[in-house]
Write a protein that holds these residues in place. Structure first.
Motif, short mmCIF file in Angstrom:
data_model
loop_
_atom_site.label_atom_id
_atom_site.label_comp_id
_atom_site.label_asym_id
_atom_site.label_seq_id
_atom_site.Cartn_x
_atom_site.Cartn_y
_atom_site.Cartn_z
N ARG A 352 0.84 -1.20 0.00
CA ARG A 352 0.00 0.00 0.00
C ARG A 352 0.88 1.26 0.00
NH1 ARG A 352 -2.53 2.77 4.46
NH2 ARG A 352 -1.61 1.22 5.81
N ARG A 353 2.06 1.11 0.65
CA ARG A 353 2.96 2.26 0.69
C ARG A 353 3.42 2.65 -0.71
NH1 ARG A 353 8.39 1.61 4.05
NH2 ARG A 353 8.86 0.28 2.27
N GLN A 356 0.66 4.30 -2.69
CA GLN A 356 0.34 5.67 -2.29
C GLN A 356 1.49 6.63 -2.56
OE1 GLN A 356 -1.51 5.54 1.59
NE2 GLN A 356 -3.43 4.87 0.64
N GLN A 357 2.73 6.11 -2.40
CA GLN A 357 3.87 7.01 -2.66
C GLN A 357 3.96 7.36 -4.13
OE1 GLN A 357 7.25 5.04 -0.94
NE2 GLN A 357 6.90 5.94 1.09
N MET A 358 3.65 6.36 -5.03
CA MET A 358 3.69 6.65 -6.47
C MET A 358 2.40 7.32 -6.93
SD MET A 358 5.69 3.63 -8.45
CE MET A 358 5.06 2.17 -7.69
N LYS A 359 1.43 7.42 -6.01
CA LYS A 359 0.12 8.02 -6.30
C LYS A 359 -0.53 7.36 -7.52
CE LYS A 359 0.89 12.56 -4.26
NZ LYS A 359 2.31 12.42 -3.83
N LEU A 360 -0.45 6.03 -7.55
CA LEU A 360 -1.02 5.29 -8.68
C LEU A 360 -2.52 5.46 -8.70
CD1 LEU A 360 1.09 2.01 -8.53
CD2 LEU A 360 1.46 4.04 -9.93
N ALA A 361 -3.06 5.71 -9.88
CA ALA A 361 -4.50 5.89 -10.00
C ALA A 361 -4.92 5.45 -11.40
CB ALA A 361 -4.87 7.34 -9.78
N CYS A 366 1.89 3.64 -17.47
CA CYS A 366 2.93 3.08 -16.61
C CYS A 366 3.70 1.98 -17.32
CB CYS A 366 2.33 2.54 -15.31
SG CYS A 366 1.34 1.07 -15.61
#
Lengths: 381, 240
Positions: A352-353, A356-361, A366
């Motif tokens: 999860r880190r 969230q750090q890469m702000k994947l959405a 990619c």
């Protein structure tokens, strides 16, 4: 008269102690349909009913235009008239008969052999000459399974059920028997049903998958679609969950014993696969072996990097430790290639880190990268 | 050895042989049927099948007399239809031998038919064997050593059957005649009652012992083969 291969249509309802099984599917000739699901989901009972070994409480089974079972009109052929072969993982060789007599038991009951079938031919194909005079208990497990397969084929079935065919084999003998089974689709093009809970066998052998859960069809479709679905793959394959892609061999690298596979117009390098150039192969990768970057990697060691677009980000709860990121591959098409029917899908399991750090959405472009050695590649004959 | 003894031996052998030949197919079918998956209350029937083994031979002999005798429920219609009347030799002796041997053979065969692997039978069906072929080539073939064993023991049992035969002999003396041939056990009994007959009795006893020994050893040897083939590898009855 040589019979032509026909499709198997199956629609069954049967009541088992504590389980109400209801399923419907169709298997085309030369196709392998895998029935899978957790133990106790009714796979075995369903196929036993199809072969006529268990009574069914409703439904209809046809092979081409021939009706084997039809509950409303009361048609109910006995197992010996249905001509649905059964190859079991336990072999079930008749212990009081020698190997050759086991084979003859089936052969002399076969009224009209299918194309390319002869006692000598089968013995030679499966290399059974040396064990013909042996008793079943003297055979190795691999030999036993070969005899079981030979015997089922010699009865000249019009459809074949492979019931957990590798269950008792030691792992080092899996490849040889899988090769034999994979060669069946071209050699004897009849509808085949593979009952198994091992996804390796499904990836290697099957065209379609039917997932049975508590007696009902939970999902069904092509192997690539079902086994690449995040929730289904996780349900079926646990820690080995991942995705299956289909590609074509582009070229072999003899120096390094590697093969290059074309997937959606992109290049994947894998350990050398025994398939000619231009031949279709399947590759399977565990989702935990895939990694996602937003920029192309500078690292020379990364041999595979596929471009795509994130279609979905799923977290295992708001405070879980991991999540799944689903990526649809970009298709790089030659002008003369037909458009693919559906997108090739990959997914990666990340913490999860990282997500969230890469702000994947969803919607982001990619790169998905993985080691060549993490790929399991198998030829499609 | 006197003609008298030889005739007794020959009669006993014939009786035992025919008894086994008649009982064997019946016992196989009944044991196969009784050895299938249980229905509710099937054990009561199994118990009834065992009954003749547990009864006093006198009761069995008396029962055969009452059922097949001139005014019995089976004897009367048989006489009216075929003119058949119960004699001691051979039909009477045969009937008592069958009623004593059959339950024993069924009881011996039942475990063999119960332990038949139904997966083999089902596999045979998918290979194109019909119900009867699957029974003959798989079910009965797996039980074959046990069938041999039951046949050997049945032979010994029919050879040695005395109690019920005595009852029958006593009741049917009238149409039998005191000097006619009897089976070996009956001859031994009558020989032992006279001073002169002691050595005849001894000889026949020894021959009977020999027959019984061969039959029971053959039966056990055969049963051993069945055990090795049918019992699971870890069972107590299988030597490691």
């Amino acid at each position: 008269m040589i019979q032509s291969p026909v499709a198997l249509n199956l629609e069954l309802r049967l009541l088992q102690p504590g389980l109400d099984v209801q399923a419907q599917f169709r298997v085309a000739p030369g196709h392998v349909c895998a029935i899978t699901g957790r133990p106790g989901s009714g796979k075995t009972a369903l196929m036993q009913a199809a072969a006529g070994l268990l009574p069914a409480q409703g439904g209809r089974i046809t092979l081409g235009s021939e009706v084997l079972f039809d509950h409303p009109s009361g048609v109910k052929l006995p197992p010996d008239k249905r001509r649905i072969g059964w190859v079991d993982g336990e072999g079930f060789l008749f212990g009081h008969l020698k190997v050759i007599d086991n084979l003859r038991f089936a052969w002399k009951r076969c009224a009209q052999p299918m194309r390319g079938l002869s006692l000598e031919g089968i013995i030679e194909w499966l290399q059974l000459t040396a064990v013909l005079a042996h008793w079943p208990h003297q055979l190795t497990l691999l030999q036993r399974q070969k005899v079981a397969l030979a015997r089922a084929l010699l009865a000249s079935p019009r459809a074949l059920i492979l019931h957990k065919p590798l269950r008792e084999l030691p792992p080092h003998e899996h490849p040889e028997f899988l090769d034999i089974l994979a060669g069946m689709r071209t050699r004897f093009p009849m509808p085949m049903v593979l009952v198994t809970d091992q996804m390796d066998e499904v990836v290697r052998l099957a065209d379609e998958v039917v997932i049975l859960h508590e007696g009902r069809v939970a999902s069904a479709g092509s192997v690539t679609r079902i086994l690449s679905d995040v929730s289904l793959a996780t349900f079926l394959d646990g820690p080995n969950a991942g995705f299956v892609l289909e590609g074509k061999v582009r070229q072999h690298d003899i120096d390094w014993l590697l093969s290059e596979v074309d997937v959606a117009g992109q290049r994947v390098t894998v350990p050398a696969v025994l398939a000619g150039e231009g031949k279709p192969v399947r590759i399977k990768l565990r989702a935990r072996d895939a990694n996602i970057h937003l920029e192309p990697s500078q690292d020379q060691g990364v041999s595979n990097e596929l471009r795509g677009r994130i279609s979905q980000v799923m977290l295992a709860g708001d405070h879980g430790s991991y999540g799944a990121v689903v990526v649809e591959l970009h298709h790089y098409l030659d002008a003369h290639d037909p458009l693919p029917a559906h997108a090739d899908v990959m997914w990666a399991m990340l913490t999860r880190r990282s997500i969230q750090q890469m702000k994947l959405a969803p919607g982001m472009d990619c790169y998905v990268s993985f080691k060549a050695m993490a790929v399991k590649v198998s030829p499609r004959l | 050895m006197t003609d008298f003894e030889l005739e007794a031996l020959w009669l006993s052998a014939r009786l035992a042989l025919f008894t086994v030949l008649i009982c064997l197919p019946v016992a196989m079918v009944v044991a196969s049927w009784a050895g299938r998956r249980r229905g509710r209350g099937r054990w009561v029937l199994d118990g009834l099948l065992l009954l003749p083994l547990c009864l006093s031979p006198a009761v069995v002999g008396w029962g055969v007399l009452r059922v097949f005798g001139a005014d019995g429920p089976a004897g009367m219609p048989l006489f009216e239809l075929f003119g058949w009347r119960l004699h001691l030799v051979p039909d009477g002796l045969m009937l008592v031998a069958i009623s004593m041997t059959l339950p024993l053979m069924i009881r011996m065969l039942r475990p063999a038919f119960e332990s038949v692997d139904t997966s083999w039978v089902m596999t045979a069906r998918t290979l194109g064997a019909n119900r009867w072929e699957a029974w003959w080539h798989i079910t009965a073939a797996q039980a074959r050593p046990a069938v041999m064993s039951a046949a050997a023991l049945g032979f010994a049992c029919a050879w040695g059957e005395t109690g019920a035969s005595l009852v029958l002999a006593a009741a049917l003396q009238a149409n039998h005649g005191p000097d006619a041939t009897g089976t070996v056990p009956l001859t031994i009994l009558s020989a032992l009652q006279t001073e002169r007959g002691q050595h005849i009795g001894l000889r026949l006893c020894l021959i009977s012992l020999g027959v019984a020994l061969v039959a029971s050893l053959l039966s056990e040897w055969s049963y051993q083969r069945w055990r090795r083939q049918a019992l699971p590898a870890g069972a107590r009855g299988v030597a490691s």
